[in-house]
Design a protein around this motif. Structure first.
Motif, PDB file in Angstrom:
ATOM      1  N   ALA A  68     -29.929 -13.491  32.457  1.00 46.07           N
ATOM      2  CA  ALA A  68     -28.616 -13.472  31.797  1.00 46.07           C
ATOM      3  C   ALA A  68     -27.468 -13.659  32.785  1.00 46.07           C
ATOM      4  O   ALA A  68     -26.302 -13.575  32.403  1.00 46.07           O
ATOM      5  N   GLY A  69     -27.809 -13.907  34.045  1.00 46.36           N
ATOM      6  CA  GLY A  69     -26.771 -14.124  35.044  1.00 46.36           C
ATOM      7  C   GLY A  69     -26.100 -12.855  35.514  1.00 46.36           C
ATOM      8  O   GLY A  69     -24.922 -12.866  35.891  1.00 46.36           O
ATOM      9  N   LEU A  70     -26.859 -11.756  35.520  1.00 50.37           N
ATOM     10  CA  LEU A  70     -26.307 -10.455  35.902  1.00 50.37           C
ATOM     11  C   LEU A  70     -27.040  -9.885  37.106  1.00 50.37           C
ATOM     12  O   LEU A  70     -28.256 -10.053  37.246  1.00 50.37           O
ATOM     13  N   ASP A  71     -26.301  -9.229  37.955  1.00 51.21           N
ATOM     14  CA  ASP A  71     -26.860  -8.460  39.062  1.00 51.21           C
ATOM     15  C   ASP A  71     -26.581  -6.996  38.739  1.00 51.21           C
ATOM     16  O   ASP A  71     -25.500  -6.481  39.023  1.00 51.21           O
ATOM     17  N   VAL A  72     -27.552  -6.341  38.096  1.00 54.06           N
ATOM     18  CA  VAL A  72     -27.349  -4.979  37.598  1.00 54.06           C
ATOM     19  C   VAL A  72     -27.815  -3.959  38.631  1.00 54.06           C
ATOM     20  O   VAL A  72     -28.965  -3.990  39.075  1.00 54.06           O
ATOM     21  N   GLU A  73     -26.919  -3.066  38.987  1.00 56.49           N
ATOM     22  CA  GLU A  73     -27.239  -1.948  39.878  1.00 56.49           C
ATOM     23  C   GLU A  73     -27.398  -0.687  39.032  1.00 56.49           C
ATOM     24  O   GLU A  73     -26.457  -0.269  38.360  1.00 56.49           O
ATOM     25  N   LEU A  74     -28.593  -0.108  39.039  1.00 55.96           N
ATOM     26  CA  LEU A  74     -28.833   1.129  38.304  1.00 55.96           C
ATOM     27  C   LEU A  74     -28.431   2.308  39.165  1.00 55.96           C
ATOM     28  O   LEU A  74     -28.928   2.483  40.274  1.00 55.96           O
ATOM     29  N   GLN A  75     -27.518   3.126  38.649  1.00 59.32           N
ATOM     30  CA  GLN A  75     -27.028   4.306  39.364  1.00 59.32           C
ATOM     31  C   GLN A  75     -27.569   5.550  38.666  1.00 59.32           C
ATOM     32  O   GLN A  75     -27.219   5.820  37.523  1.00 59.32           O
ATOM     33  N   PHE A  76     -28.415   6.291  39.348  1.00 63.94           N
ATOM     34  CA  PHE A  76     -29.046   7.475  38.757  1.00 63.94           C
ATOM     35  C   PHE A  76     -28.205   8.704  39.084  1.00 63.94           C
ATOM     36  O   PHE A  76     -28.124   9.132  40.232  1.00 63.94           O
ATOM     37  N   LEU A  77     -27.579   9.280  38.053  1.00 66.34           N
ATOM     38  CA  LEU A  77     -26.680  10.417  38.223  1.00 66.34           C
ATOM     39  C   LEU A  77     -27.278  11.652  37.557  1.00 66.34           C
ATOM     40  O   LEU A  77     -28.318  11.587  36.905  1.00 66.34           O
ATOM     41  N   ALA A 240     -15.780  -9.432  29.657  1.00 66.10           N
ATOM     42  CA  ALA A 240     -16.277  -9.280  28.288  1.00 66.10           C
ATOM     43  C   ALA A 240     -17.587 -10.033  28.083  1.00 66.10           C
ATOM     44  O   ALA A 240     -18.518  -9.527  27.441  1.00 66.10           O
ATOM     45  N   ASP A 241     -17.678 -11.244  28.623  1.00 64.60           N
ATOM     46  CA  ASP A 241     -18.892 -12.038  28.441  1.00 64.60           C
ATOM     47  C   ASP A 241     -20.078 -11.374  29.140  1.00 64.60           C
ATOM     48  O   ASP A 241     -21.202 -11.387  28.615  1.00 64.60           O
ATOM     49  N   ALA A 242     -19.841 -10.779  30.302  1.00 67.20           N
ATOM     50  CA  ALA A 242     -20.928 -10.097  31.029  1.00 67.20           C
ATOM     51  C   ALA A 242     -21.445  -8.901  30.234  1.00 67.20           C
ATOM     52  O   ALA A 242     -22.649  -8.638  30.207  1.00 67.20           O
ATOM     53  N   VAL A 243     -20.538  -8.177  29.587  1.00 68.55           N
ATOM     54  CA  VAL A 243     -20.959  -7.041  28.772  1.00 68.55           C
ATOM     55  C   VAL A 243     -21.803  -7.524  27.598  1.00 68.55           C
ATOM     56  O   VAL A 243     -22.843  -6.928  27.269  1.00 68.55           O
ATOM     57  N   SER A 244     -21.404  -8.610  26.966  1.00 70.03           N
ATOM     58  CA  SER A 244     -22.196  -9.162  25.865  1.00 70.03           C
ATOM     59  C   SER A 244     -23.573  -9.587  26.351  1.00 70.03           C
ATOM     60  O   SER A 244     -24.590  -9.324  25.682  1.00 70.03           O
ATOM     61  N   ARG A 245     -23.637 -10.234  27.517  1.00 61.30           N
ATOM     62  CA  ARG A 245     -24.927 -10.658  28.061  1.00 61.30           C
ATOM     63  C   ARG A 245     -25.794  -9.459  28.437  1.00 61.30           C
ATOM     64  O   ARG A 245     -27.015  -9.472  28.239  1.00 61.30           O
ATOM     65  N   PHE A 246     -25.152  -8.415  28.953  1.00 61.11           N
ATOM     66  CA  PHE A 246     -25.900  -7.203  29.289  1.00 61.11           C
ATOM     67  C   PHE A 246     -26.519  -6.583  28.038  1.00 61.11           C
ATOM     68  O   PHE A 246     -27.687  -6.190  28.031  1.00 61.11           O
ATOM     69  N   LEU A 247     -25.739  -6.490  26.974  1.00 59.13           N
ATOM     70  CA  LEU A 247     -26.249  -5.876  25.754  1.00 59.13           C
ATOM     71  C   LEU A 247     -27.366  -6.706  25.135  1.00 59.13           C
ATOM     72  O   LEU A 247     -28.351  -6.157  24.629  1.00 59.13           O
ATOM     73  N   ASN A 334     -18.141  -2.782  17.877  1.00 57.55           N
ATOM     74  CA  ASN A 334     -19.391  -3.524  17.729  1.00 57.55           C
ATOM     75  C   ASN A 334     -19.243  -4.984  18.149  1.00 57.55           C
ATOM     76  O   ASN A 334     -20.175  -5.777  17.999  1.00 57.55           O
ATOM     77  N   ASP A 335     -18.096  -5.332  18.702  1.00 51.56           N
ATOM     78  CA  ASP A 335     -17.774  -6.730  18.969  1.00 51.56           C
ATOM     79  C   ASP A 335     -18.652  -7.372  20.041  1.00 51.56           C
ATOM     80  O   ASP A 335     -18.729  -8.607  20.109  1.00 51.56           O
ATOM     81  N   TYR A 336     -19.273  -6.577  20.884  1.00 49.12           N
ATOM     82  CA  TYR A 336     -20.042  -7.146  22.002  1.00 49.12           C
ATOM     83  C   TYR A 336     -21.541  -7.137  21.734  1.00 49.12           C
ATOM     84  O   TYR A 336     -22.327  -7.555  22.592  1.00 49.12           O
ATOM     85  N   LEU A 337     -21.949  -6.658  20.567  1.00 48.31           N
ATOM     86  CA  LEU A 337     -23.367  -6.634  20.219  1.00 48.31           C
ATOM     87  C   LEU A 337     -23.857  -8.048  19.902  1.00 48.31           C
ATOM     88  O   LEU A 337     -23.090  -8.893  19.443  1.00 48.31           O
ATOM     89  N   PRO A 338     -25.135  -8.314  20.131  1.00 47.84           N
ATOM     90  CA  PRO A 338     -25.669  -9.655  19.853  1.00 47.84           C
ATOM     91  C   PRO A 338     -25.590 -10.005  18.372  1.00 47.84           C
ATOM     92  O   PRO A 338     -25.742  -9.147  17.500  1.00 47.84           O
TER      93      PRO A 338
END
Length: 348
Positions: A68-77, A240-247, A334-338
């Motif tokens: 999806a063109g994302l570099d996701v960093e998981l942060q464990f808190l 906004a587009d990255a959030v949509s792709r993430f979801l 709900n605007d960013y949901l697929p």
């Protein structure tokens, strides 16, 4: 982004189906290898992967975010409060947290926007041994209930007790203990019931040979939603587009996971060999049963409405966790949901 593809063969058939099913209506990934992926920091509410994140774990491990063109960093808190604070402060871009903590953050003036609700019903409620005779909140009269102090869960308990006509100060005893011990003390006989989760503590009871009764805080009349995904407002405005792709990639992860939970267990054990595989499988099954609702039947994965948020807000206000009423329609979108989103179903 860390992606372990060794388990990809386990999902081969499912992966193809999920890719085809989810290819429509989504936001396109970068179309050139020269384009840099969009960085996205995701705050998670525990220090190691838990069952209800399995869609995120699968999406990361099978490369869905990368595609999806994302570099996701998981942060464990450590806990929902930490994730809410991190996202509001801009130290994380998106986060997962309990909706009670999200509403408490809004009440205290923190700013962010909820963009998906992956657990459509809360896992929280009261757990008691079946032998105790406790079958309703009214039956807690004269009993000792262990819970964590100053927690939204405790506030929801007080609200349910009030609905049952019980005074939490005089009609029963609340025992405030460490959150990790609240149900252990019931198993040891030091309390009659505890607040806990049906995708964890109920399983713990059963594994100890104790037949459990679970009184959910969520009902058909007053549905209360579960953990949700929310975004820093500045990041949402700029990406906004990255959030949509993430979801969309995250939804793919949950859909793929639902097809083969045994394979999901393999991923978790690969990441963390000390994982109790049998217990994890049970918690995965219980968590996936919380992912569907009338809302998802109509609109698909992650959908929210005012009703469930308002039921929780009313409960927290009654329990004095919120200092004032919250305008729930303003805290989520709900605007960013697929589009044409996957519709979770009960497990076979």
């Amino acid at each position: 982004m860390k992606t372990i593809r060794a388990v990809g063969a386990v999902f081969a058939g499912v992966l193809i189906a999920a890719t085809v099913a989810c290819s429509g209506g989504g936001s396109p990934a970068p179309d050139s290898e020269s384009e840099q992926p969009t960085k996205l920091r995701l705050a998670l509410h525990w220090t190691y992967p838990v069952a209800e994140w399995d869609g995120i774990v699968v999406a990361d491990e099978l490369g869905y975010y990368e595609e999806a063109g994302l570099d996701v960093e998981l942060q464990f808190l450590s806990g929902s409060t930490a994730t809410v604070q991190a996202v509001a402060a801009g130290e994380s871009d998106l986060g997962l947290a309990g909706p009670d903590t999200i509403l408490s953050g809004v009440d205290s003036g923190l700013e962010f926007t909820v963009v998906a609700n992956h657990l459509q019903r809360t896992s929280s409620g009261v757990i008691a041994p079946a032998a105790s005779g406790i079958e309703s909140f009214e039956d807690l009269e004269g009993k000792t209930v262990s819970t964590a102090a100053a927690s939204p869960e405790q506030a929801m308990l007080r609200s349910k007790l009030a609905e049952a006509g019980l005074d939490s100060e005089s009609d029963l005893a609340l025992s405030f203990v460490d959150p990790q011990a609240k149900c252990t003390v019931v198993l040891s006989g030091a309390a009659d019931a505890c607040t806990g989760q049906n995708n964890h503590h109920v399983i713990q009871f059963a594994d100890e040979g104790v037949d459990p009764v679970f009184l959910s805080f969520s009902t058909e009349e007053q549905p209360i939603l579960g953990h949700s995904i929310f975004a820093n407002d500045a990041y949402l405005a700029d990406h906004a587009d990255a959030v949509s792709r993430f979801l969309e990639a995250t939804m793919r992860g949950y859909e793929t996971a639902a097809e083969d939970l045994d394979a999901v267990v393999d991923i978790y054990v690969k990441q963390r060999p000390e994982t109790d595989a049998a217990f994890l499988l049970k918690t995965l099954e219980a968590s996936h049963e919380l992912m569907y609702s009338d809302r998802t039947d109509e609109h698909g994965w992650g959908w929210m409405d005012d009703t469930a948020w308002q039921a929780l807000a009313d409960s927290l206000l009654a329990g004095e966790v919120l200092g004032s009423e919250v305008s729930v329609s303003e805290i989520y979108t709900n605007d960013y949901l697929p589009e044409d989103a996957w519709k979770p179903q009960p497990l076979d």
